[in-house]
Design a protein around this motif. Structure first.
Motif, PDB file in Angstrom:
ATOM      1  N   GLY A  86      49.281  32.189  58.401  1.00 13.37           N
ATOM      2  CA  GLY A  86      48.547  32.319  58.065  1.00 13.37           C
ATOM      3  C   GLY A  86      48.497  33.452  57.138  1.00 13.37           C
ATOM      4  N   GLY A  87      48.926  34.504  57.372  1.00 19.47           N
ATOM      5  CA  GLY A  87      49.038  36.197  56.486  1.00 19.47           C
ATOM      6  C   GLY A  87      49.165  35.694  55.005  1.00 19.47           C
ATOM      7  N   PHE A  88      50.257  34.496  55.019  1.00 16.32           N
ATOM      8  CA  PHE A  88      50.819  34.323  53.856  1.00 16.32           C
ATOM      9  C   PHE A  88      50.129  33.450  53.097  1.00 16.32           C
ATOM     10  N   LEU A  89      49.137  32.993  53.587  1.00 20.14           N
ATOM     11  CA  LEU A  89      48.408  31.853  52.847  1.00 20.14           C
ATOM     12  C   LEU A  89      47.237  32.267  53.095  1.00 20.14           C
ATOM     13  N   THR A  90      46.440  33.376  53.600  1.00 22.96           N
ATOM     14  CA  THR A  90      45.579  34.566  53.467  1.00 22.96           C
ATOM     15  C   THR A  90      45.859  35.436  51.981  1.00 22.96           C
ATOM     16  N   ARG A  91      46.914  35.899  52.104  1.00 28.74           N
ATOM     17  CA  ARG A  91      47.375  36.207  50.547  1.00 28.74           C
ATOM     18  C   ARG A  91      47.680  35.574  49.177  1.00 28.74           C
ATOM     19  N   HIS A  92      48.543  34.771  49.456  1.00 30.55           N
ATOM     20  CA  HIS A  92      48.927  34.217  48.192  1.00 30.55           C
ATOM     21  C   HIS A  92      47.692  32.258  47.699  1.00 30.55           C
ATOM     22  N   VAL A  93      47.294  32.256  48.539  1.00 29.54           N
ATOM     23  CA  VAL A  93      46.249  31.258  48.711  1.00 29.54           C
ATOM     24  C   VAL A  93      45.021  31.112  48.540  1.00 29.54           C
ATOM     25  N   ALA A  94      44.429  31.375  49.485  1.00 33.08           N
ATOM     26  CA  ALA A  94      42.729  32.204  49.978  1.00 33.08           C
ATOM     27  C   ALA A  94      42.713  32.778  48.849  1.00 33.08           C
ATOM     28  N   ARG A  95      43.506  34.293  48.766  1.00 32.22           N
ATOM     29  CA  ARG A  95      42.937  35.556  48.090  1.00 32.22           C
ATOM     30  C   ARG A  95      42.291  35.567  46.240  1.00 32.22           C
ATOM     31  N   PRO A  96      43.573  34.559  45.738  1.00 26.25           N
ATOM     32  CA  PRO A  96      43.256  34.514  44.132  1.00 26.25           C
ATOM     33  C   PRO A  96      42.614  33.434  44.453  1.00 26.25           C
ATOM     34  N   ILE A  97      42.077  32.475  45.286  1.00 27.46           N
ATOM     35  CA  ILE A  97      40.149  31.371  45.197  1.00 27.46           C
ATOM     36  C   ILE A  97      39.781  31.610  45.115  1.00 27.46           C
ATOM     37  N   ILE A  98      39.472  33.156  46.028  1.00 27.18           N
ATOM     38  CA  ILE A  98      38.527  33.639  46.807  1.00 27.18           C
ATOM     39  C   ILE A  98      37.345  34.824  45.645  1.00 27.18           C
ATOM     40  N   THR A  99      38.883  35.238  44.900  1.00 26.71           N
ATOM     41  CA  THR A  99      38.408  36.077  43.921  1.00 26.71           C
ATOM     42  C   THR A  99      37.875  35.102  42.764  1.00 26.71           C
ATOM     43  N   ARG A 100      38.635  34.946  42.692  1.00 25.26           N
ATOM     44  CA  ARG A 100      38.087  33.592  41.316  1.00 25.26           C
ATOM     45  C   ARG A 100      37.008  33.188  41.892  1.00 25.26           C
ATOM     46  N   THR A 101      36.028  32.660  43.061  1.00 26.06           N
ATOM     47  CA  THR A 101      35.103  32.009  42.864  1.00 26.06           C
ATOM     48  C   THR A 101      34.144  32.750  43.330  1.00 26.06           C
ATOM     49  N   PHE A 102      34.409  34.233  43.442  1.00 27.70           N
ATOM     50  CA  PHE A 102      33.199  34.736  43.687  1.00 27.70           C
ATOM     51  C   PHE A 102      33.043  35.224  42.133  1.00 27.70           C
ATOM     52  N   GLY A 103      33.790  35.717  41.572  1.00 29.58           N
ATOM     53  CA  GLY A 103      33.859  35.791  39.790  1.00 29.58           C
ATOM     54  C   GLY A 103      32.630  35.331  39.684  1.00 29.58           C
ATOM     55  N   ASN A 104      33.196  33.833  39.405  1.00 28.90           N
ATOM     56  CA  ASN A 104      32.412  32.676  38.289  1.00 28.90           C
ATOM     57  C   ASN A 104      31.021  32.585  39.074  1.00 28.90           C
ATOM     58  N   ILE A 105      30.959  32.715  40.539  1.00 32.95           N
ATOM     59  CA  ILE A 105      29.402  33.390  40.634  1.00 32.95           C
ATOM     60  C   ILE A 105      28.726  34.459  40.327  1.00 32.95           C
ATOM     61  N   LEU A 106      29.822  35.469  40.512  1.00 33.54           N
ATOM     62  CA  LEU A 106      28.570  36.911  39.713  1.00 33.54           C
ATOM     63  C   LEU A 106      28.192  36.601  37.806  1.00 33.54           C
ATOM     64  N   ALA A 107      29.637  35.662  37.145  1.00 34.19           N
ATOM     65  CA  ALA A 107      29.641  35.310  35.709  1.00 34.19           C
ATOM     66  C   ALA A 107      27.992  34.646  35.713  1.00 34.19           C
ATOM     67  N   ALA A 108      28.556  33.528  36.455  1.00 31.43           N
ATOM     68  CA  ALA A 108      26.823  33.201  36.721  1.00 31.43           C
ATOM     69  C   ALA A 108      25.925  33.599  36.340  1.00 31.43           C
ATOM     70  N   ALA A 109      25.465  34.435  37.884  1.00 28.16           N
ATOM     71  CA  ALA A 109      23.910  35.111  38.282  1.00 28.16           C
ATOM     72  C   ALA A 109      23.665  35.790  36.856  1.00 28.16           C
ATOM     73  N   ASP A 110      24.548  36.595  36.319  1.00 27.94           N
ATOM     74  CA  ASP A 110      24.668  37.207  35.371  1.00 27.94           C
ATOM     75  C   ASP A 110      24.257  36.834  33.674  1.00 27.94           C
ATOM     76  N   THR A 111      24.855  35.716  33.747  1.00 22.32           N
ATOM     77  CA  THR A 111      24.232  34.779  32.646  1.00 22.32           C
ATOM     78  C   THR A 111      22.599  34.175  32.761  1.00 22.32           C
ATOM     79  N   ALA A 112      22.432  33.919  34.151  1.00 27.30           N
ATOM     80  CA  ALA A 112      21.336  33.383  34.575  1.00 27.30           C
ATOM     81  C   ALA A 112      19.706  34.174  34.190  1.00 27.30           C
ATOM     82  N   LEU A 113      20.559  35.134  34.630  1.00 25.78           N
ATOM     83  CA  LEU A 113      19.414  37.102  35.014  1.00 25.78           C
ATOM     84  C   LEU A 113      19.090  37.192  33.339  1.00 25.78           C
ATOM     85  N   THR A 114      19.956  37.526  32.682  1.00 24.32           N
ATOM     86  CA  THR A 114      20.429  38.130  31.208  1.00 24.32           C
ATOM     87  C   THR A 114      20.477  38.093  30.952  1.00 24.32           C
ATOM     88  N   GLY A 115      20.939  36.142  30.684  1.00 26.79           N
ATOM     89  CA  GLY A 115      21.634  35.711  28.870  1.00 26.79           C
ATOM     90  C   GLY A 115      22.527  36.039  27.933  1.00 26.79           C
TER      91      GLY A 115
END
Length: 118
Positions: A86-115
Motif C-alpha cells: 500500500g505505501g509503495f503503491l500510494t507513493r509511486h502510483v497514486a501520488r503522481p496520478i493524483i498530482t497530475r489530475t489535480f494540476g489538470n483540474i486547476l489549469a482547466a479552471a484557470d483557463t475557464a475563469l481567465t481565458g
C-alpha cells in the motif's frame, strides 16, 4: 475527470457541510462528503467510498487572494489500502496520478475563469 455531480445539497449552500459529490475519473469513482465549508476561503471533504478502494483522511482546498488572482492550495491525504504494498503503491502510483489530475483540474479552471492558455 469524466463527470462530477452534486448528489446531495449541503447545509446553507449547495456545496455546504454535508453535501455529497460523485466523481467519475479515468482512474475510478469517488463519493465525497463536504465536512467544512468556509466560503470563499476553504472547503474540506472526505472520500467516503471509492473504486478502486482507498483510505482517505482529508481533502482540503484553500483560496487566498493575491495580486495576480487567487492562489489555490489543494491538499489530500489518502492511501491505497493494500497490505505490504500500500505505501509503495500510494507513493509511486497514486501520488503522481493524483498530482497530475489535480494540476489538470486547476489549469482547466484557470483557463475557464481567465481565458489563459497553458
Amino acid at each position: 475527470m469524466v463527470r462530477c455531480r452534486l448528489t446531495r445539497h449541503g447545509e446553507g449552500a449547495p456545496y455546504g457541510v454535508g453535501a455529497v459529490r460523485s466523481h467519475l475519473w479515468l482512474i475510478g469513482w469517488f463519493r465525497e462528503r463536504i465536512t467544512r465549508y468556509d466560503a470563499p476561503y476553504a472547503i474540506e471533504y472526505v472520500v467516503e467510498r471509492s473504486l478502486p478502494p482507498s483510505r482517505h483522511e482529508l481533502g482540503r482546498m484553500t483560496f487566498t487572494e493575491t495580486s495576480a488572482g487567487t492562489h489555490v492550495r489543494w491538499t489530500t491525504r489518502a492511501e491505497i489500502p493494500v497490505p505490504l504494498l500500500g505505501g509503495f503503491l500510494t507513493r509511486h502510483v497514486a501520488r503522481p496520478i493524483i498530482t497530475r489530475t489535480f494540476g489538470n483540474i486547476l489549469a482547466a479552471a484557470d483557463t475557464a475563469l481567465t481565458g489563459a492558455r497553458h
